[in-house]
Scaffold this motif. Structure first.
Motif, PDB file in Angstrom:
ATOM      1  N   VAL A 243      53.515 -24.679  87.766  1.00 31.65           N
ATOM      2  CA  VAL A 243      54.226 -25.942  87.557  1.00 31.65           C
ATOM      3  C   VAL A 243      53.300 -27.126  87.821  1.00 31.65           C
ATOM      4  CG1 VAL A 243      56.059 -27.406  88.479  1.00 31.65           C
ATOM      5  CG2 VAL A 243      56.520 -25.012  87.963  1.00 31.65           C
ATOM      6  N   LEU A 244      52.541 -27.075  88.903  1.00 34.20           N
ATOM      7  CA  LEU A 244      51.637 -28.180  89.220  1.00 34.20           C
ATOM      8  C   LEU A 244      50.508 -28.298  88.207  1.00 34.20           C
ATOM      9  CD1 LEU A 244      51.387 -27.788  93.109  1.00 34.20           C
ATOM     10  CD2 LEU A 244      52.624 -29.536  91.828  1.00 34.20           C
ATOM     11  N   GLN A 245      49.940 -27.182  87.798  1.00 32.35           N
ATOM     12  CA  GLN A 245      48.824 -27.230  86.854  1.00 32.35           C
ATOM     13  C   GLN A 245      49.261 -27.737  85.490  1.00 32.35           C
ATOM     14  OE1 GLN A 245      46.788 -23.458  86.757  1.00 32.35           O
ATOM     15  NE2 GLN A 245      46.441 -23.431  88.964  1.00 32.35           N
ATOM     16  N   GLU A 246      50.433 -27.325  85.030  1.00 30.33           N
ATOM     17  CA  GLU A 246      50.891 -27.774  83.729  1.00 30.33           C
ATOM     18  C   GLU A 246      51.373 -29.227  83.778  1.00 30.33           C
ATOM     19  OE1 GLU A 246      50.838 -26.047  80.754  1.00 30.33           O
ATOM     20  OE2 GLU A 246      49.541 -24.762  81.943  1.00 30.33           O
ATOM     21  N   ALA A 247      52.002 -29.623  84.881  1.00 28.65           N
ATOM     22  CA  ALA A 247      52.482 -31.004  84.980  1.00 28.65           C
ATOM     23  C   ALA A 247      51.335 -31.998  85.060  1.00 28.65           C
ATOM     24  CB  ALA A 247      53.392 -31.155  86.195  1.00 28.65           C
ATOM     25  N   LEU A 248      50.246 -31.609  85.728  1.00 28.57           N
ATOM     26  CA  LEU A 248      49.088 -32.492  85.867  1.00 28.57           C
ATOM     27  C   LEU A 248      47.999 -32.219  84.837  1.00 28.57           C
ATOM     28  CD1 LEU A 248      48.739 -32.531  89.758  1.00 28.57           C
ATOM     29  CD2 LEU A 248      49.828 -34.217  88.284  1.00 28.57           C
ATOM     30  N   ARG A 249      48.219 -31.203  83.990  1.00 28.89           N
ATOM     31  CA  ARG A 249      47.257 -30.850  82.941  1.00 28.89           C
ATOM     32  C   ARG A 249      45.860 -30.609  83.510  1.00 28.89           C
ATOM     33  NH1 ARG A 249      49.331 -35.443  80.600  1.00 28.89           N
ATOM     34  NH2 ARG A 249      47.257 -36.349  80.417  1.00 28.89           N
ATOM     35  N   ASN A 250      45.826 -29.893  84.622  1.00 28.24           N
ATOM     36  CA  ASN A 250      44.552 -29.596  85.274  1.00 28.24           C
ATOM     37  C   ASN A 250      44.676 -28.228  85.925  1.00 28.24           C
ATOM     38  OD1 ASN A 250      42.244 -29.521  87.012  1.00 28.24           O
ATOM     39  ND2 ASN A 250      42.153 -31.748  86.919  1.00 28.24           N
ATOM     40  N   HIS A 251      43.767 -27.322  85.561  1.00 26.70           N
ATOM     41  CA  HIS A 251      43.817 -25.963  86.075  1.00 26.70           C
ATOM     42  C   HIS A 251      43.355 -25.857  87.515  1.00 26.70           C
ATOM     43  CE1 HIS A 251      43.708 -24.073  81.766  1.00 26.70           C
ATOM     44  NE2 HIS A 251      44.772 -24.821  82.007  1.00 26.70           N
ATOM     45  N   LEU A 252      42.882 -26.944  88.103  1.00 28.71           N
ATOM     46  CA  LEU A 252      42.497 -26.945  89.507  1.00 28.71           C
ATOM     47  C   LEU A 252      43.573 -27.526  90.403  1.00 28.71           C
ATOM     48  CD1 LEU A 252      38.772 -28.087  89.236  1.00 28.71           C
ATOM     49  CD2 LEU A 252      39.640 -25.768  89.500  1.00 28.71           C
ATOM     50  N   ALA A 253      44.696 -27.917  89.849  1.00 29.24           N
ATOM     51  CA  ALA A 253      45.788 -28.484  90.644  1.00 29.24           C
ATOM     52  C   ALA A 253      46.519 -27.351  91.358  1.00 29.24           C
ATOM     53  CB  ALA A 253      46.743 -29.265  89.745  1.00 29.24           C
ATOM     54  N   VAL A 254      46.315 -27.247  92.653  1.00 23.88           N
ATOM     55  CA  VAL A 254      46.932 -26.198  93.461  1.00 23.88           C
ATOM     56  C   VAL A 254      47.606 -26.862  94.652  1.00 23.88           C
ATOM     57  CG1 VAL A 254      45.381 -24.347  92.765  1.00 23.88           C
ATOM     58  CG2 VAL A 254      44.711 -25.857  94.622  1.00 23.88           C
ATOM     59  N   PRO A 255      48.574 -26.198  95.291  1.00 20.54           N
ATOM     60  CA  PRO A 255      49.258 -26.820  96.440  1.00 20.54           C
ATOM     61  C   PRO A 255      48.312 -27.221  97.552  1.00 20.54           C
ATOM     62  CG  PRO A 255      50.459 -24.886  95.668  1.00 20.54           C
ATOM     63  CD  PRO A 255      49.178 -24.918  94.902  1.00 20.54           C
ATOM     64  N   GLU A 256      47.206 -26.482  97.723  1.00 17.24           N
ATOM     65  CA  GLU A 256      46.272 -26.809  98.801  1.00 17.24           C
ATOM     66  C   GLU A 256      45.529 -28.115  98.561  1.00 17.24           C
ATOM     67  OE1 GLU A 256      47.319 -22.654  98.906  1.00 17.24           O
ATOM     68  OE2 GLU A 256      46.451 -23.866  97.303  1.00 17.24           O
ATOM     69  N   MET A 257      45.464 -28.589  97.310  1.00 16.92           N
ATOM     70  CA  MET A 257      44.721 -29.800  97.004  1.00 16.92           C
ATOM     71  C   MET A 257      45.620 -30.993  96.714  1.00 16.92           C
ATOM     72  SD  MET A 257      41.562 -28.414  94.663  1.00 16.92           S
ATOM     73  CE  MET A 257      40.879 -30.074  94.585  1.00 16.92           C
ATOM     74  N   LEU A 258      46.918 -30.864  96.929  1.00 17.31           N
ATOM     75  CA  LEU A 258      47.843 -31.964  96.678  1.00 17.31           C
ATOM     76  C   LEU A 258      48.597 -32.400  97.932  1.00 17.31           C
ATOM     77  CD1 LEU A 258      49.337 -30.859  93.253  1.00 17.31           C
ATOM     78  CD2 LEU A 258      47.617 -32.600  93.674  1.00 17.31           C
ATOM     79  N   GLY A 259      48.234 -31.859  99.076  1.00 21.64           N
ATOM     80  CA  GLY A 259      48.891 -32.237 100.313  1.00 21.64           C
ATOM     81  C   GLY A 259      50.215 -31.554 100.553  1.00 21.64           C
ATOM     82  N   VAL A 260      50.653 -30.693  99.657  1.00 23.18           N
ATOM     83  CA  VAL A 260      51.957 -30.048  99.809  1.00 23.18           C
ATOM     84  C   VAL A 260      51.906 -28.969 100.889  1.00 23.18           C
ATOM     85  CG1 VAL A 260      53.751 -28.739  98.632  1.00 23.18           C
ATOM     86  CG2 VAL A 260      52.563 -30.570  97.428  1.00 23.18           C
ATOM     87  N   SER A 261      50.950 -28.071 100.794  1.00 28.18           N
ATOM     88  CA  SER A 261      50.847 -26.998 101.789  1.00 28.18           C
ATOM     89  C   SER A 261      50.471 -27.548 103.159  1.00 28.18           C
ATOM     90  CB  SER A 261      49.803 -25.973 101.331  1.00 28.18           C
ATOM     91  OG  SER A 261      50.239 -25.303 100.168  1.00 28.18           O
ATOM     92  N   SER A 262      49.556 -28.502 103.204  1.00 21.70           N
ATOM     93  CA  SER A 262      49.154 -29.077 104.494  1.00 21.70           C
ATOM     94  C   SER A 262      50.309 -29.832 105.135  1.00 21.70           C
ATOM     95  CB  SER A 262      47.959 -30.012 104.289  1.00 21.70           C
ATOM     96  OG  SER A 262      46.865 -29.322 103.733  1.00 21.70           O
ATOM     97  N   GLY A 263      51.094 -30.553 104.336  1.00 19.61           N
ATOM     98  CA  GLY A 263      52.246 -31.254 104.890  1.00 19.61           C
ATOM     99  C   GLY A 263      53.287 -30.306 105.429  1.00 19.61           C
ATOM    100  N   ALA A 264      53.555 -29.208 104.717  1.00 23.05           N
ATOM    101  CA  ALA A 264      54.518 -28.229 105.206  1.00 23.05           C
ATOM    102  C   ALA A 264      54.041 -27.582 106.504  1.00 23.05           C
ATOM    103  CB  ALA A 264      54.759 -27.162 104.138  1.00 23.05           C
ATOM    104  N   ALA A 265      52.759 -27.248 106.575  1.00 27.96           N
ATOM    105  CA  ALA A 265      52.223 -26.665 107.805  1.00 27.96           C
ATOM    106  C   ALA A 265      52.288 -27.657 108.960  1.00 27.96           C
ATOM    107  CB  ALA A 265      50.779 -26.218 107.578  1.00 27.96           C
ATOM    108  N   LEU A 266      52.037 -28.929 108.698  1.00 25.47           N
ATOM    109  CA  LEU A 266      52.127 -29.946 109.745  1.00 25.47           C
ATOM    110  C   LEU A 266      53.552 -30.098 110.248  1.00 25.47           C
ATOM    111  CD1 LEU A 266      50.679 -32.157 111.367  1.00 25.47           C
ATOM    112  CD2 LEU A 266      51.162 -33.729 109.481  1.00 25.47           C
ATOM    113  N   GLY A 267      54.536 -30.031 109.345  1.00 21.34           N
ATOM    114  CA  GLY A 267      55.923 -30.153 109.761  1.00 21.34           C
ATOM    115  C   GLY A 267      56.379 -29.009 110.634  1.00 21.34           C
TER     116      GLY A 267
END
Length: 365
Positions: free
Chosen positions: A61-85
């Motif tokens: 979903v992230l890669q297709e929405a951003l049209r970039n095959h390097l778009a992963v949860p680890e590089m968008l702050g999603v996984s880090s934010g969840a771990a911080l919470g």
């Protein structure tokens, strides 16, 4: 996936023969093998399958929405934010019920993703979103390091194992906590898949077809948060599954679209986590290693290799010849080119003689 599932249920201490697995799962006998399979290994396997499917689908979903095959949860702050919470209440010694942890993870993931979109101008440029997300993820990881410095020795070990992504000591209660979020995320994925296919055309073409690209990108990030945060709350950020699974789906079905890639990406994500959990549990037995370490160790080089091989497959001789035939423009004869470039050239009024060479080349004084 079937072989890795059988290995996950059979191998270990005690060893359960394959022919006894079905009886141990269905009958739930009171023997040691039955208790180990039904109460320890089976919920761990189910959690690995569900977590991998969620991470694989979120990565696509992230890669297709951003049209970039390097778009992963680890590089968008999603996984880090969840771990911080999830890690912050543990360090601050806040006694919270286990049912609140998914909410904390969703709040942290939404915080990381929201900061990324706000800093990138609400997602107006996919490349800006990706670059800004890497900076936000680095900032959130720095906050996690500060929390680790503040933690005592016991909490530090728990946080360290959690941040690497571990499936150890997970029970049926952890699996049951994921189902309410899946009931929300799966219908949203079904509705989101056709929109992702349109967004691959670009923002302008998507707007022309009636899809508001900015809002669709925000909705895609929200769906990714709902998929990633509950998994991160239970087993931590299992790294790079959202990077490898979409590339496996594209490599095995290169001509398909997001609608077909989505279930395959979920299936490959489930397979990756299941396969990685077997050496995580058995490689250094009796000590267990985090599954996220194995997914990162094997997923990054495999994903890069798939990206390179996928690029070479798109540049086959037949494809190159087809592109040359589409882009080749035949050169017209000199007379036709001159007549097209200068429409009035060679035309003279009726009865008038063409100018002489001297008249044409003479420079006026």
């Amino acid at each position: 996936m079937a072989l890795s599932s059988v290995c996950a249920l059979s191998l270990g201490t005690p060893y359960v023969p394959v022919h006894r697995l079905i009886g141990a799962v269905l009958d739930g006998d009171g023997s040691l093998a039955g208790i180990v399979v039904t109460q320890l290994r089976l919920p761990r396997l189910v959690l690995a399958l569900v977590a991998g499917a969620c991470l694989g689908a979120a990565g696509l979903v992230l890669q297709e929405a951003l049209r970039n095959h390097l778009a992963v949860p680890e590089m968008l702050g999603v996984s880090s934010g969840a771990a911080l919470g999830v890690a912050a209440p543990l360090v601050l010694a806040l006694s919270l019920p286990a049912a609140v942890q998914p909410l904390l993870a969703i709040g942290g993931a939404a915080l990381g993703g929201g900061l990324t979109l706000l800093a990138a101008g609400l997602g107006r440029s996919p490349s800006a979103v990706l670059l800004t997300g890497a900076a936000v993820a680095a900032a959130l990881q720095a906050a996690l390091l500060v929390l680790m410095v503040m933690a005592d020795q016991l909490d530090l070990q728990l946080i360290y194992r959690y941040l690497l992504g571990s499936l150890s000591a997970r029970t049926w209660d952890d699996v049951e906590g994921l189902w309410p979020w899946l009931l929300v995320a799966v219908p949203a994925l079904v509705l989101c898949a056709p929109v992702l296919s349109v967004m691959r055309l670009g923002d302008e073409d998507a707007e022309a077809l009636g899809v508001r690209a900015h809002r669709a990108r925000l909705a895609a990030l929200g769906i990714a948060v709902v998929l990633i945060a509950p998994v991160t709350a239970v087993c931590g950020p299992v790294a790079w599954v959202g990077f490898l699974a979409p590339h496996l789906a594209r490599w095995f079905a290169p001509g398909a679209g997001a609608v077909r890639w989505l279930p395959w990406s979920a299936a490959w994500g489930a397979a990756v986590v299941t396969v990685a959990d077997v050496p995580a549990r058995l490689a250094l037995a009796p000590v267990e290693t985090p599954a996220g370490a194995w997914t990162a160790l094997l997923g990054v080089p495999a994903g890069v290799a798939l990206m390179r091989s996928g690029g070479r497959r798109r540049q086959t001789p037949a494809g190159a010849a087809l592109r040359r035939s589409r882009t080749a423009v035949p050169h017209p004869p000199d007379g036709a080119r001159r007549s097209r470039e200068a429409p009035g050239a060679g035309r003279h009024p009726a009865g008038a003689a063409p100018p002489s060479r001297d008249a044409r080349t003479e420079t006026p004084r």
